[in-house]
Design a protein around this motif. Structure first.
Motif, PDB file in Angstrom:
ATOM      1  N   LEU A 128       0.724  -1.264  -0.057  1.00 36.26           N
ATOM      2  CA  LEU A 128      -0.077   0.044   0.015  1.00 36.26           C
ATOM      3  C   LEU A 128       0.657   1.277   0.040  1.00 36.26           C
ATOM      4  CD1 LEU A 128      -2.126  -2.058   0.838  1.00 36.26           C
ATOM      5  CD2 LEU A 128      -3.166  -0.284   2.385  1.00 36.26           C
ATOM      6  N   ASP A 129       1.855   1.296   0.844  1.00 31.26           N
ATOM      7  CA  ASP A 129       2.756   2.253   1.090  1.00 31.26           C
ATOM      8  C   ASP A 129       3.510   2.767  -0.223  1.00 31.26           C
ATOM      9  OD1 ASP A 129       1.918   2.664   3.478  1.00 31.26           O
ATOM     10  OD2 ASP A 129       3.276   1.996   4.444  1.00 31.26           O
ATOM     11  N   SER A 130       3.745   1.807  -1.058  1.00 27.72           N
ATOM     12  CA  SER A 130       4.760   1.787  -2.395  1.00 27.72           C
ATOM     13  C   SER A 130       3.569   2.489  -3.325  1.00 27.72           C
ATOM     14  CB  SER A 130       5.122   0.697  -2.902  1.00 27.72           C
ATOM     15  OG  SER A 130       4.147  -0.301  -3.316  1.00 27.72           O
ATOM     16  N   ALA A 136      -5.109   3.608  -1.660  1.00 27.65           N
ATOM     17  CA  ALA A 136      -5.229   2.281  -1.387  1.00 27.65           C
ATOM     18  C   ALA A 136      -5.793   1.683   0.191  1.00 27.65           C
ATOM     19  CB  ALA A 136      -4.013   1.487  -1.829  1.00 27.65           C
ATOM     20  N   PHE A 137      -6.532   0.782   0.260  1.00 31.07           N
ATOM     21  CA  PHE A 137      -7.351   0.345   1.455  1.00 31.07           C
ATOM     22  C   PHE A 137      -7.199  -1.332   1.616  1.00 31.07           C
ATOM     23  CE2 PHE A 137      -8.997   4.267  -0.279  1.00 31.07           C
ATOM     24  CZ  PHE A 137      -9.208   5.079   0.530  1.00 31.07           C
ATOM     25  N   THR A 147      -6.527  -0.700   6.937  1.00 33.15           N
ATOM     26  CA  THR A 147      -5.669   0.190   7.004  1.00 33.15           C
ATOM     27  C   THR A 147      -5.775   0.839   5.871  1.00 33.15           C
ATOM     28  OG1 THR A 147      -3.210   0.426   7.283  1.00 33.15           O
ATOM     29  CG2 THR A 147      -3.950  -1.426   5.732  1.00 33.15           C
ATOM     30  N   ALA A 148      -4.597   1.919   5.318  1.00 34.51           N
ATOM     31  CA  ALA A 148      -4.659   2.533   4.171  1.00 34.51           C
ATOM     32  C   ALA A 148      -3.459   3.260   3.829  1.00 34.51           C
ATOM     33  CB  ALA A 148      -5.907   3.842   3.969  1.00 34.51           C
ATOM     34  N   ASN A 149      -3.139   3.642   2.717  1.00 38.87           N
ATOM     35  CA  ASN A 149      -1.799   4.499   2.488  1.00 38.87           C
ATOM     36  C   ASN A 149      -2.000   5.870   2.885  1.00 38.87           C
ATOM     37  OD1 ASN A 149      -3.193   5.046   0.355  1.00 38.87           O
ATOM     38  ND2 ASN A 149      -1.786   4.184  -1.227  1.00 38.87           N
ATOM     39  N   ASP A 150      -1.169   6.969   2.569  1.00 38.09           N
ATOM     40  CA  ASP A 150      -1.404   8.201   2.853  1.00 38.09           C
ATOM     41  C   ASP A 150      -2.411   8.644   2.059  1.00 38.09           C
ATOM     42  OD1 ASP A 150       0.747   8.110   4.985  1.00 38.09           O
ATOM     43  OD2 ASP A 150       2.181   8.887   3.756  1.00 38.09           O
ATOM     44  N   LEU A 151      -2.517   8.410   0.960  1.00 36.99           N
ATOM     45  CA  LEU A 151      -3.247   9.211   0.221  1.00 36.99           C
ATOM     46  C   LEU A 151      -4.847   8.686   0.256  1.00 36.99           C
ATOM     47  CD1 LEU A 151      -3.922  11.120  -2.217  1.00 36.99           C
ATOM     48  CD2 LEU A 151      -3.284   9.492  -3.975  1.00 36.99           C
ATOM     49  N   PRO A 264      -8.239 -14.637   3.492  1.00 38.22           N
ATOM     50  CA  PRO A 264      -9.597 -14.545   2.885  1.00 38.22           C
ATOM     51  C   PRO A 264     -10.598 -13.443   3.368  1.00 38.22           C
ATOM     52  CG  PRO A 264      -8.757 -16.719   3.455  1.00 38.22           C
ATOM     53  CD  PRO A 264      -7.785 -15.776   4.109  1.00 38.22           C
ATOM     54  N   SER A 265     -10.488 -13.262   4.499  1.00 38.57           N
ATOM     55  CA  SER A 265     -11.512 -12.185   4.773  1.00 38.57           C
ATOM     56  C   SER A 265     -11.214 -10.738   4.432  1.00 38.57           C
ATOM     57  CB  SER A 265     -11.857 -12.371   6.403  1.00 38.57           C
ATOM     58  OG  SER A 265     -10.608 -11.747   7.184  1.00 38.57           O
ATOM     59  N   GLN A 266     -10.036 -10.602   4.034  1.00 31.94           N
ATOM     60  CA  GLN A 266      -9.524  -9.427   3.552  1.00 31.94           C
ATOM     61  C   GLN A 266      -9.363  -9.092   1.861  1.00 31.94           C
ATOM     62  OE1 GLN A 266      -5.842  -8.448   5.675  1.00 31.94           O
ATOM     63  NE2 GLN A 266      -6.727  -8.847   7.643  1.00 31.94           N
ATOM     64  N   SER A 267      -9.580  -7.876   1.551  1.00 34.36           N
ATOM     65  CA  SER A 267      -9.617  -7.108  -0.012  1.00 34.36           C
ATOM     66  C   SER A 267      -8.653  -5.963   0.069  1.00 34.36           C
ATOM     67  CB  SER A 267     -10.903  -7.399  -0.499  1.00 34.36           C
ATOM     68  OG  SER A 267     -11.624  -6.422   0.073  1.00 34.36           O
ATOM     69  N   LEU A 268      -7.998  -5.791  -0.907  1.00 33.86           N
ATOM     70  CA  LEU A 268      -7.269  -4.561  -1.188  1.00 33.86           C
ATOM     71  C   LEU A 268      -8.065  -3.816  -2.090  1.00 33.86           C
ATOM     72  CD1 LEU A 268      -4.548  -3.032  -1.376  1.00 33.86           C
ATOM     73  CD2 LEU A 268      -3.702  -4.357  -3.114  1.00 33.86           C
ATOM     74  N   LEU A 269      -8.234  -2.707  -1.986  1.00 37.61           N
ATOM     75  CA  LEU A 269      -9.017  -1.790  -2.432  1.00 37.61           C
ATOM     76  C   LEU A 269      -8.247  -0.576  -3.187  1.00 37.61           C
ATOM     77  CD1 LEU A 269     -12.061  -1.003  -3.839  1.00 37.61           C
ATOM     78  CD2 LEU A 269     -12.220   0.470  -1.428  1.00 37.61           C
ATOM     79  N   THR A 270      -8.432  -0.536  -4.480  1.00 36.86           N
ATOM     80  CA  THR A 270      -7.596   0.818  -5.059  1.00 36.86           C
ATOM     81  C   THR A 270      -8.706   1.770  -5.852  1.00 36.86           C
ATOM     82  OG1 THR A 270      -7.011  -0.310  -7.186  1.00 36.86           O
ATOM     83  CG2 THR A 270      -5.687  -0.534  -5.092  1.00 36.86           C
TER      84      THR A 270
END
Length: 332
Positions: A128-130, A136-137, A147-151, A264-270
């Motif tokens: 995320l930080d990259s 991104a979350f 969690t999320a990145n700065d943006l 499995p319970s988590q997803s990356l959202l952009t």
């Protein structure tokens, strides 16, 4: 004993969900849409298909379908589910939801499972930080932001304004008065949110936190309660969000959701903007604002630390202000 009674209550609730889900799916399909002659015309007593018509289309007996619609899911085969999915014209998300409900209703004891992790792995956080130019979350199945990145923090700053942690998309959408201004397409966002929670409730009916969230939203929000009763479910992995940010104004952002295989319970959202678009300019401005806010925050923290040290020196009788070092107070 109490645990066994609770399991029976959950299975009984799931049987009720099977009945309501199948009933609402029947109601939306007319005989003509299903390729059947419309017997009865305006004198039909039920909207949509009757149970016996669904049974004919699914290739099963009326008695079997009636038992299933009442929640008796024992011994239901994949071929029967396929037949009902065809008869009711279920999409992929609806078929998966029906299968989840049937499995739970037919199981005598809850599955053994590890609690869903609430912590995000450090490697995922580094990913995320990259992504410095992309909000991104990481979300869980309840749509909490883990969690999320700065943006990402900057984009969803109105959601983070709620002191409860983790921040909840669902609570913000239905309980925060600012949500209808933040999401310009609020109705669509609200519909999608309920459909995602409904699907998650089918996948994991033993998630107490999810049950508590649904209970809270049903009690406090008429908008949520009405949508929940519709039993819509959805797979929501890509699309567009229309946002009005309090700092940079309107954005039109495409989103992609990626399941994290190891969690499995988590997803990356952009979220991304079309290159060269006003939304891309607004996103760049938001990134600058976020960086400036971070610098100001660090500077403010540094000033506060200095002020606290100075106050400590002034009030500490054992502190030598001339040398800037602390000494042990002498005995009287």
């Amino acid at each position: 004993m109490a645990g066994r009674d609770n399991n029976r209550d959950i299975r009984g609730d799931v049987r009720g969900q099977i009945r309501e889900f199948l009933t609402t799916r029947r109601a939306r399909i007319s005989p003509g849409q299903a390729g059947l002659p419309g017997y009865g015309g305006d004198r039909r007593r039920v909207p949509g298909l009757r149970r016996d018509e669904v049974a004919v289309l699914a290739g099963i007996s009326s008695e079997y379908y009636i038992r299933l619609e009442r929640g008796n899911a024992t011994g239901v085969s994949e071929s029967v589910i396929d037949g009902i999915a065809h008869a009711l014209q279920l999409d992929e998300a609806e078929r998966a939801h029906l299968l989840d409900l049937i499995r739970t209703a037919a199981t005598t004891r809850p599955p053994r499972r590890r609690p869903a992790p609430q912590q995000v792995r450090s490697t995922v956080q580094r990913v995320l930080d990259s992504m410095s130019g992309t909000p991104a979350f990481v979300l869980n199945g309840r749509l909490d932001i883990l969690t999320a990145n700065d943006l990402g923090y900057a984009l969803f700053s109105p959601i983070y304004a709620d002191p409860l942690r983790p921040p909840s998309n669902a609570r913000f959408i239905f309980l925060d008065p600012h949500a209808t201004e933040f999401f310009r397409d609020w109705d669509k966002v609200a519909n999608d949110t309920v459909a995602l929670l409904r699907a998650e409730a089918g996948r994991d009916p033993y998630d107490r936190r999810l049950s508590d969230l649904i209970g809270e939203l049903s009690t406090r929000s008429d908008e949520f309660r009405g949508r929940w009763a519709a039993h819509h479910v959805r797979i929501h992995t890509t699309g567009v969000k229309l946002i009005h940010h309090p700092v940079v104004g309107d954005l039109e952002l495409a989103f992609e959701s990626f399941p994290l295989a190891a969690d499995p319970s988590q997803s990356l959202l952009t979220y991304t903007a079309e290159p060269g678009s006003p939304s891309q300019d607004a996103l760049s401005l938001l990134a600058s604002w976020a960086a400036s806010s971070a610098r100001n925050s660090h500077a403010s923290k540094h000033q506060n630390d200095q002020r606290e040290r100075q106050e400590y020196r002034q009030h500490d009788p054992g502190h030598d202000l001339r040398s800037g070092t602390a000494s042990r107070p002498r005995d009287a």
